[in-house]
Design a protein around this motif. Structure first.
Motif, mmCIF file in Angstrom:
data_model
loop_
_atom_site.group_PDB
_atom_site.id
_atom_site.type_symbol
_atom_site.label_atom_id
_atom_site.label_comp_id
_atom_site.label_asym_id
_atom_site.label_seq_id
_atom_site.Cartn_x
_atom_site.Cartn_y
_atom_site.Cartn_z
ATOM 1 N N ASP A 53 0.839 -1.264 -0.092
ATOM 2 C CA ASP A 53 0.104 -0.105 0.130
ATOM 3 C C ASP A 53 0.906 1.284 0.107
ATOM 4 O O ASP A 53 0.627 2.131 -0.825
ATOM 5 N N GLY A 56 2.183 2.118 -3.315
ATOM 6 C CA GLY A 56 1.371 2.608 -4.427
ATOM 7 C C GLY A 56 0.713 1.234 -5.275
ATOM 8 O O GLY A 56 0.210 1.473 -6.142
ATOM 9 N N LYS A 59 -2.891 1.206 -6.237
ATOM 10 C CA LYS A 59 -3.376 2.011 -7.206
ATOM 11 C C LYS A 59 -3.722 1.548 -8.630
ATOM 12 O O LYS A 59 -4.367 1.863 -9.283
ATOM 13 N N THR A 60 -2.977 0.254 -8.947
ATOM 14 C CA THR A 60 -2.852 -0.044 -10.486
ATOM 15 C C THR A 60 -3.327 -1.698 -10.207
ATOM 16 O O THR A 60 -3.519 -2.295 -11.294
ATOM 17 N N THR A 62 -5.587 -4.784 -8.380
ATOM 18 C CA THR A 62 -6.506 -5.496 -7.512
ATOM 19 C C THR A 62 -5.944 -6.564 -6.762
ATOM 20 O O THR A 62 -5.528 -7.457 -7.374
ATOM 21 N N LYS A 79 -4.467 0.000 6.222
ATOM 22 C CA LYS A 79 -4.045 -0.165 4.705
ATOM 23 C C LYS A 79 -4.742 -1.179 3.934
ATOM 24 O O LYS A 79 -5.111 -2.155 4.498
#
Length: 198
Positions: A53, A56, A59-60, A62, A79
């Motif tokens: 987390d 990042g 963010k892209t 799942t 998180k």
């Protein structure tokens, strides 16, 4: 299974089980540009989630987390949001029987007790043992095993039925992380298991 669902495996990663810094692993996963990470780490491996987390990854990508339960969520410190899991029970479910089960567990334990799918499935196992003794008419291992076949018990999430192969058909849910909880995304209904053993 992934190919049958229209997906493609773009990489596989394994851990030694002794990692504390998952940065290099997270970087390798991010480099694949995978849309979904099928995640199956427990124990110290749970530290992967807050580190991913922070870097990042979510963010892209799942995360589909095999074996995730409410007991794990405190480790993440808030998180790792929107991770998905398939489970037989979600403590935040508003179904009256689930609410009653959670309330009863918390009344007997403590008000803030974590009630996970493990708690519910252990409860189901105890209720199944009770039902097999009643059906067999005695406490005898072989008679109880025989009594499992076709046995149906009521569970907080609906009926659980044991097949001839001694695998349980039960209701399952697609859930995701939200804050420090799991929440239901969609009820999947009763799933008949394919034990995979011949």
């Amino acid at each position: 299974m992934i190919a049958k669902a229209g997906g493609r495996v773009v990489g596989k990663e394994y851990t030694s089980g002794t990692e504390t810094d998952f940065g290099p692993l997270i970087a390798r996963i991010a480099a694949t540009k995978a849309k979904v990470l099928l995640f199956a780490l427990k124990g110290d491996g749970l530290q992967f989630i807050p580190q991913a987390d922070d870097r990042g990854l979510f963010k892209t990508t799942t995360v589909a987390f095999l074996g995730l339960s409410e007991t794990d969520l405190g480790v993440f410190g808030g998180k790792g949001q929107n991770m998905f899991v398939v489970v037989p029970f979600v403590a935040t479910d508003r179904t009256p029987s689930v609410k009653a089960f959670v309330a009863k567990v918390r009344a007997e334990a403590r008000r803030d007790a974590t009630v996970s799918n493990y708690v519910m499935t252990h409860y189901n196992a105890l209720m199944a043992v009770k039902a097999t003794i009643e059906k067999a008419g005695k406490v005898d291992k072989e008679a109880m095993i025989d009594a499992l076949e076709g046995l149906t018990i009521n569970s907080p999430t609906g009926r659980v039925t044991m097949g001839k192969n001694h695998h349980a058909t039960m209701s399952m849910l697609l859930a995701k992380t939200k804050g420090r909880d799991l929440v239901t995304v969609r009820a999947l209904g009763a799933i008949v298991p394919d034990p995979g053993c011949r």
